[in-house]
Design an enzyme around this catalytic site. Structure first.
Site, mmCIF file in Angstrom:
data_model
loop_
_atom_site.group_PDB
_atom_site.id
_atom_site.type_symbol
_atom_site.label_atom_id
_atom_site.label_comp_id
_atom_site.label_asym_id
_atom_site.label_seq_id
_atom_site.Cartn_x
_atom_site.Cartn_y
_atom_site.Cartn_z
ATOM 1 C CG LEU A 502 7.370 1.715 -5.383
ATOM 2 C CD1 LEU A 502 5.618 1.504 -5.591
ATOM 3 C CD2 LEU A 502 8.262 2.832 -6.302
ATOM 4 C CD GLN A 504 10.694 -2.593 5.713
ATOM 5 O OE1 GLN A 504 11.290 -1.922 5.261
ATOM 6 N NE2 GLN A 504 10.941 -3.289 6.814
ATOM 7 N N GLY A 505 6.084 -0.858 5.347
ATOM 8 C CA GLY A 505 4.679 -0.741 6.467
ATOM 9 C C GLY A 505 4.688 -2.099 7.350
ATOM 10 N N GLY A 506 3.722 -1.616 7.680
ATOM 11 C CA GLY A 506 3.259 -3.503 8.828
ATOM 12 C C GLY A 506 2.997 -4.745 7.798
ATOM 13 C CB VAL A 510 5.490 -1.127 -1.004
ATOM 14 C CG1 VAL A 510 4.396 -0.687 -2.778
ATOM 15 C CG2 VAL A 510 4.227 -1.374 -0.048
ATOM 16 C CE LYS A 524 -0.422 -2.819 0.724
ATOM 17 N NZ LYS A 524 -1.293 -2.376 1.916
ATOM 18 C CG ASP A 621 -2.883 2.939 9.457
ATOM 19 O OD1 ASP A 621 -2.757 3.905 10.467
ATOM 20 O OD2 ASP A 621 -2.427 2.227 8.790
#
Length: 813
Positions: A502, A504-506, A510, A524, A621
């Site tokens: 779904l 992508q982050g730091g 996901v 996640k 954030d």
């Protein structure tokens, strides 16, 4: 002295004449026997909501007598002489000598009459504030005739839609022939007088739209009825076989009515004082699947699929050629003959296939049976094609083709379709079973040993990691949260298949997943290479486990096994906001109305975090990629890995570890590490400007400007309306644009003390605060002093990521 006295008398006479004239010409709501209503006159209801007068439709010179809302926009809800228009302006409306209401043309001939068989000697016509014109017997106050019992194309509060076959009475909606011609058109809206009522729109007597059955609270074929029909649609039955529909408003100050237009679409309209016009809050023809029998017998329509029509399981297209060309009206036919239709009794008995979330097909019969009896009686009756047991209704069975079936993403009912046993069970050849058994025999020991070893290792790692995490400095206990086995989540995501990714982050990746009970989830997974670790993981668990709000994403549980750390959330079917603003869904334009819902929802979520939750929480954030959208595009704030909890009366804090995303950080935080609730206000301001403009804050590389600086430049030049995203720009939105941009600029002011709190922001957005202050210059205006840091950090951190990069540690300079 005499002259002065004469002037005084003349003044008194003029004042008396003016008073008499004003009294005579003031609005009235009643016509008595010896009075009439002329072409230029009107009856006005006591509350000034409706008026009765002669009018001409748009693009027409013909004259009609009608009831309409007393608004700047002509909205006709009832027409008397819709079959016999007038060609001049000399007509009158009055009570005739026989007690009937009549319209007389210029030659004093009757054009329209109430046609009462018995006359009333002492009567009057009154226009009520409900929009009902009544002929009242003055001797006892009884109504001998009322327009509500002779509906046209509009359905008002307290009006009854009745198909009374017992008393030979009928009151249905009939469309206009065209928007310019009130003559009865081809479409009618009625309710069928069966044990389980349904409403239909008919065209020349043939159904073209259907509500599905009434379950005592709503029509089950309209899945969003509970939210869209906020104004009290009810179905009432005086006695069996004679139901009627009525509208009952909980808030009488709201102007609401239901309208059958000349194209056959049923619309619910609500008056907007802000727009000075009508908002269509619901329509019966929102997609092609709303057309009656779109996919033919035994076909199912799903507006989310392409093509929209498919055959129910166990059925195939009746005409393959027609089906391939997009003509589905011939429908489907059974693939395998039923066992009960065969003369011999050899073979397995027919069974039922359960299909969920359907608009139940037409032509059902109601039986007073339990659910088990409903199934059994259908099974022994070979003509019974299907059965259902919807809540509030009971046992329904179908002995005819299953017609007008629609698949919903939510809501609807379960339908049990009769199929041959072979259609429900996939049989395997005996040779295949033997081969499989032999193969399993060779690898059985190896598989058992492998999984046993995996289990022992994972369980040891799980208990060690969980013990470590359970002694978190904040006192969060994982055992208080639902926990998932890693194998369950691996299977749910198809072993973390890239096709289920779904975002992508730091933190990591996901994935979308589905649990064994059918519940969809978002998982996640902390990447082993992630610059965020146990602290961020536990921080998110601690923060979000304490929260419960409709605009915050819900944490369902977690998983800690060996080196694996996973969080499990509710699944948001519409993904993240950034995909619609400047990502993969950028071509799927959201309306300005949905934009406003998203903005207000984010605002309410932040207000809850700052003021209404048990502890004050600073998100730190907030950005478009951290705003998720549910099936109705309601926003939910996510990703609390960097959030901070404030204790007591703390207003702000200082940190040497700056986290967040460049472009969304306020200057006092990015440069000095000072953060407070005003930090989130700044991020919200940037996000608000992004939603309004459809542009990223960091998308102005050529001009060396942030979006905030671009907005400030337009504001000073008096061109702030040019900030609006051209794809969603519409007339009448200028005031909204100016207000929202003003609020956004107030939120991104350089000094934290100048920024409003979220409670004030919400009041500004909802116009509770009418006059907004002028904003000061925003932070990061003009050249970006930190551009080199931002760019280099993003290049080093964004590999493989589709979202903005969240910076964990920043050195101020």
């Amino acid at each position: 002295m005499g002259i002065r006295f004469g002037y005084f008398v003349l003044t008194l006479l003029l004042l008396l004449i003016f008073t008499c004239f004003f009294t005579f010409s003031s609005a009235i709501n009643t016509i008595k026997f010896n009075e009439s209503l002329g072409n230029a006159e009107a009856l006005i209801s006591n509350g000034n909501r409706f008026k009765l007068c002669f009018f001409s439709p748009p693009n027409s010179s013909r004259r009609y007598l009608g009831i309409m809302y007393n608004l700047p926009v002509m909205t006709v809800v009832w027409v008397a002489n819709r079959n016999k228009p007038l060609n001049d302006s000399s007509a009158t409306f009055q009570i005739s000598s026989d007690g009937n209401l009549v319209i007389l043309d210029g030659r004093k001939e009757i054009v329209w009459s109430t046609n009462l068989s018995s006359s009333v000697a002492n009567s009057s016509a009154v226009l009520l504030d409900t929009g009902n014109l009544v002929l009242q017997d003055n001797s006892n106050g009884a109504y001998v005739w009322e327009s509500f019992q002779h509906a046209c194309d509009s359905w008002l509060e307290k009006m009854k839609i009745v198909p009374d076959l017992v008393r030979d009475e009928e009151n249905i909606l009939t469309s206009w022939t065209s928007p310019d011609d009130p003559a009865p058109g081809s479409f009618t809206l009625t309710i069928e007088p069966f044990d389980v009522p349904q409403s239909f729109v008919l065209k020349d007597g043939n159904p073209c739209w259907r509500t599905g059955p009434w379950n005592g609270q709503k029509y089950t074929g309209i899945p969003n009825m509970s939210s869209q029909y906020r104004y009290g649609l009810q179905v009432v039955s005086d006695y069996p076989g004679t139901p009627y529909q009525t509208l009952m408003l909980s808030n009488s100050s709201v102007l609401v009515y239901v309208f059958l237009n000349s194209s056959g679409s049923v619309e619910q309209k609500v008056w907007s004082d802000e727009k000075k016009g009508w908002d269509v809050t619901w329509s019966s023809t929102s997609n092609e699947c709303d057309i009656y029998g779109k996919c033919g017998p035994f076909g199912s329509c799903d507006a989310q699929d392409r093509p929209i029509c498919s055959c129910l399981r166990g059925f195939v297209p009746r005409s393959k050629n027609e089906w391939e060309t997009g003509n589905w009206t011939s429908g489907c036919t059974r693939k395998t003959r039923l066992q009960c239709e065969q003369n011999n009794f050899v073979g397995n008995q027919d069974e039922f296939l359960k299909v969920e979330r359907l608009k139940l097909p037409d032509h059902f019969r109601l039986f007073r049976l339990s659910e088990e009896e409903c199934k059994d009686t259908c099974l022994i009756d070979c003509s019974c094609m299907a059965y259902a047991y919807p809540p509030g209704i009971g046992c329904l069975q179908w002995n005819r083709n299953l017609t007008d079936t629609q698949k919903f993403t939510y809501g609807g009912d379960d339908l049990h379709i009769r199929l041959a046993h072979s259609e429900l069970e996939k049989k395997q050849y005996q040779i295949a079973i033997i081969v499989t058994a032999v193969a399993l025999g060779f690898i059985f020991v190896a598989i058992c040993a492998y999984f046993l070893l995996e289990y022992l290792l994972s369980y040891r790692g799980y208990t060690e990691e969980k013990s470590k995490l359970n002694h978190d400095k904040h006192g969060v206990k994982l055992e208080e949260l639902p926990t998932f086995r890693f194998m369950i989540l691996s299977n749910a995501t198809e072993k973390f298949n890239p096709s289920n990714k779904l975002g992508q982050g730091g933190f990591g990746l996901v994935y979308k997943g589905r649990l064994p009970n059918g519940v969809e989830i978002a998982v996640k997974r902390l990447a082993r290479s992630s610059n965020q670790g146990v602290e961020e993981f536990m921080n998110e668990v601690e923060v979000i486990s304490r929260l419960q709000h409709r605009n915050l994403v819900r944490l369902l549980g977690c998983c800690v096994e060996s080196e694996e750390k996973l969080l499990v959330y509710e699944y948001m079917p519409n993904g993240s906001l950034d995909a619609y603003l400047f990502g993969s869904h950028i071509n799927k334009i959201l309306s300005w109305k949905i934009h406003k819902v998203i903005i207000e929802g984010i605002c309410r979520g932040l207000l809850y975090l700052h003021r209404d939750s048990r502890v004050k929480i600073i998100h730190r954030d907030l950005k478009a990629s951290n705003i998720l959208l549910d099936e109705a595009f309601h926003p939910k704030i996510s990703d609390f890995g960097m959030a901070r909890i404030f204790g007591g009366k703390d207003g702000e804090a200082n940190t040497t570890r700056v986290v967040g995303t460049f472009g969304y950080m306020p200057p006092e935080y990015a440069l000095r590490g000072i953060f407070s609730e005003k930090s989130d206000v700044y991020s919200f301001g940037v996000l608000l400007l992004e939603i309004v403009s459809g542009k990223k804050n960091s998308s102005f590389d050529d001009q060396q400007l942030f979006l905030t600086a671009h907005a400030w430049k337009l504001w000073n030049e008096g061109r702030i309306v040019n900030l609006m995203d051209a794809d969603i720009c519409d007339s009448g939105m200028e005031d909204d644009i100016v207000r929202y941009a003003n609020v956004g600029l107030l939120c991104v002011q350089e000094m934290a003390a100048d920024r409003p709190n979220m409670s004030t922001v919400l009041s500004m957005l909802s116009s509770e605060i009418a006059e907004l202050p002028r904003p000061n210059q925003p932070a990061f205006n003009g050249m970006r002093s930190s551009q080199s840091i931002e760019s280099s950090t993003k290049r080093s951190s964004s590999k493989g990521s589709v979202n903005d990069v969240s910076i964990s540690i920043v050195e101020g300079r």
